[in-house]
Structures are given as structure tokens and as C-alpha cells.
Design an enzyme around this catalytic site. Sequence first.
Site, PDB file in Angstrom:
ATOM      1  N   GLY A 209       0.821  -1.220   0.000  1.00  0.00           N
ATOM      2  CA  GLY A 209       0.000   0.000   0.000  1.00  0.00           C
ATOM      3  C   GLY A 209       0.842   1.251   0.000  1.00  0.00           C
ATOM      4  CG  ASN A 210      -0.379   4.644  -1.547  1.00  0.00           C
ATOM      5  OD1 ASN A 210      -1.068   5.486  -0.984  1.00  0.00           O
ATOM      6  ND2 ASN A 210      -0.808   3.945  -2.605  1.00  0.00           N
ATOM      7  NE  ARG A 211       5.275   6.567   4.112  1.00  0.00           N
ATOM      8  CZ  ARG A 211       5.618   5.900   5.213  1.00  0.00           C
ATOM      9  NH1 ARG A 211       4.849   5.963   6.268  1.00  0.00           N
ATOM     10  NH2 ARG A 211       6.710   5.158   5.225  1.00  0.00           N
ATOM     11  CB  SER A 212      -2.808   8.251  -0.473  1.00  0.00           C
ATOM     12  OG  SER A 212      -3.953   9.053  -0.686  1.00  0.00           O
TER      13      SER A 212
END
Length: 401
Positions: A209-212
Site C-alpha cells: 500500500g501507500n501513505r495516501s
Amino acid sequence: MGRPQVVLGVSGGIAAYKACELLRRLTESGHEVRVVPTESALHFVGEATWSALSGNPVPTRVWDDVHQVPHVRIGQHADLVVVAPATADLLARAAHGLADDLLTNTLLTARCPVVFAPAMHTEMWEHPATQDNVATLRRRGAVVIEPAVGRLTGADTGKGRLPEPAEIYEVCRRVLARGGALPRDLAGRHVVISAGGTREPLDPVRYLGNRSSGKQGYALARTAVARGARVTLVAANTGLPDPAGADVLTAGTADQLREAVLKAAADADVVVMAAAVADFRPAAYATGKIKKRDGEEPAPIPLVRNPDILAELSANRPRAGQLVVGFAAETDDVLANGRAKLARKGCDLLVVNEVGERKVFGAEENEAVVLGADGSETPVPHGPKEALADRVWDLVTARLG
Ligand code: PMT
């Protein structure tokens, strides 16, 4: 300068109880609030509650304290009037300029911005009479927030639910900050916005995933609604409250986001890809949790590429004149990488922002340079994500013609 004076009008719908939360938000953020409930509203929430929460007396009739001329004074002194919930009846009376109670008198005497947050059953909202009244109020400069879709008074669901108080508060804050009605330059337009970050599952427990957080995309949705657009927001793993007036679809993975965005884009005037989409996903999904084995190095995780949704949208536009806007999240050589990305993706505008572990992701503020396919470069200084969103819409509306 004194505290901003807000009049909270409450008309007679079951959602009146939610206006207590709006009142709290307004007072706690430093606004002086006078509550003006209609007689019907008092069937749902009594005078004592409004008075205790606002810290002010609550006039309910034009005949109370006549020597103070409340039917004129309250409206004249207001910096903002917000009516939440606004019933079909209240909207009709406001649109026709009736002055048969204290709230409608206040609406006629107010020279400040006015926000209506309607709540009613779907049939009443969709009725041509209500729609005409809403159009009239908007034409005169009032902000009428689209009702939310969801559970209504009984077991039924549909459009007509009062948006969350936090969302109504945001609209009020924006209207006050701009010192007047918001431009409705996106009226009649359908805009599709993606927000948040995709998650690509590896096994039932883990994902890539990512930090958005979704905040930038939600700011775009909120500002587009305020400017009159019909908004479809495709949200990936955000956990944020639905922006008032937007149709919200959810997606988990890049594939799901692609499917939802492409479908919604079929009749869209503008598509904005603010979501952080994973470029790769694990090549295989393990149906059971992947185990570590004593004495063994972990096996590498093979990845495959995800489809590039932005490039696909830009290359195959379902409607002539559709505008496609991308975002570029860069950590190094920000502008040079942004320019190369604009050429590669083929979109009309690319919002280039410099990100880091604690930069932009999850923050309330952002700054960017918006690159245009026409060679334009528009710097947007550091400020709230809504300010960047509004600037993006300014650039979009200039290109929509
Ligand atoms: O959500 P917040 O916490 O508020 O943070 C905001 C943000 C940093 C997520 C936002 O401002 C932002 O930069 N969004 C784009 C993030 C991103 O994926 O950037 P990118 O440079 O990797 O991708 C460029 C563009 O292509 C983006 O519009 C992206 O949506 C799109 N893309 C990327 C990969 C892919 N497979 N398909 C795509 O459509």
C-alpha cells in the site's frame, strides 16, 4: 474584529437533532451563533437545547421581544446564515420570499451569504417544485448543498439525508472565508475524482500500500460540489466521512479503482486522478497467511505491473472535450520528473507535488505546480488542500470553455 456572527436556522425535520452537532462545531471554532428554529423544529429539539448549546437566548416567534425588532436585526447582523436541516417547505418559502415566521424574515433581511442544507425524503427532493425552488435559490447566490444518499427517517434509503454536520461545517467555513457565495462555475458538469491509496493484497493479512489519506481528493470533491458539479468520488481505503453532496464509490485495489473510474468517466466532463495508485501488485495471492520458516531466508515477492489508469483515460476519452487531470507525487527532481510524466501520461493538467514520509501524505496542507499540456506552469503556494483544489478547478473551468 469580533467573532463571526452566524445564524443557524433549523426547520422541522427529524434531522434537526444533527444540527446540535453543527452548532457545537460552530461555537467551538469561535463563532457567535444565534439559533432560529421554526415552530416545527421545536417539535424535534426544544428551545432549552438550542439555548444551552449556543449560550444565547433563542427567539422563536416574530412576536418575542418586539422592542428589539428581531425579525430585522438578526438577519442584518449576520455574517452567515445556515439553515440545517432545510425542509422542502422551508426551501419553498425561502424561494418565494415568504416572511411568515422569524426564520423566513431573517432570510429576507440577511445580506450575508446563505447556506441551505436540505433534508427530506427522496420523492420530495426530486419533485420538480423542490428542484425549481433550489434552482431559484442558487440563482440568487445561495449555496444549496446536495443532500447525502443513505438511510432516511424510516427503513427506506435514498437521496435526501442531511449531510454529516462536519461536512456542513466545512461548507460554512469555506463560504465565510471567501466572504460570499461560492462560484458555481461547475454547474451542470459531471466530475469524477479518485482519492486515497490502493492496496494490493499479498495474502489475507498483508498488502502492498501507500501513505495516501485521501484528504487531497476529498478536498477536490468538496470544492467541486460547492462549485455546483455533480461529483462521483472513487475512494480507495480512506476512512474519511463522505463529502456532502458527492456520490461516493469505494475501491480497494488498482484494478477495482480502474473499473469504477472508467465506468463513471463514461459521461464525465472532467476526471481527476488524485489517488495514489500502486504501480505494481504481487504476482500471486496466497489464500493462506504466508509463513516464515526457521532457518530459511524469506522468498522474494514477484510483482507484476498494474494498468496505468491515467494514461488509459487520457488516450481513450469516451467524450469529446473531456478533461483529464493527473497528480504527480515526486520526491526528487520534482519539476523535471513532473514534466516527463505529463508527456508520458498524456493528460491535460498534471498537479506536481513534492511528497515525503510526512510531507503532503495525511497533511492538511499542500503546495504544487500545475503543469498544462499547453506548456503553462501555475505555482500554487503552500496552503490548505482546499485552496489547491480550488486552483485546480479554476484551471479546469478555464479549459472547459
Ligand atoms: O491523500 P493525501 O494524504 O491527501 O495525499 C495526497 C497525494 C500525495 C496522494 C496526492 O496529492 C497525489 O500526489 N496523488 C497522486 C499520487 C500518485 O500516485 O502519483 P504518481 O506520480 O505515482 O502517479 C501519477 C498519476 O498517475 C496519478 O494521477 C495517479 O493517480 C496515476 N496513476 C498511477 C499509477 C497507476 N497505475 N495508474 C494511475 O492512474
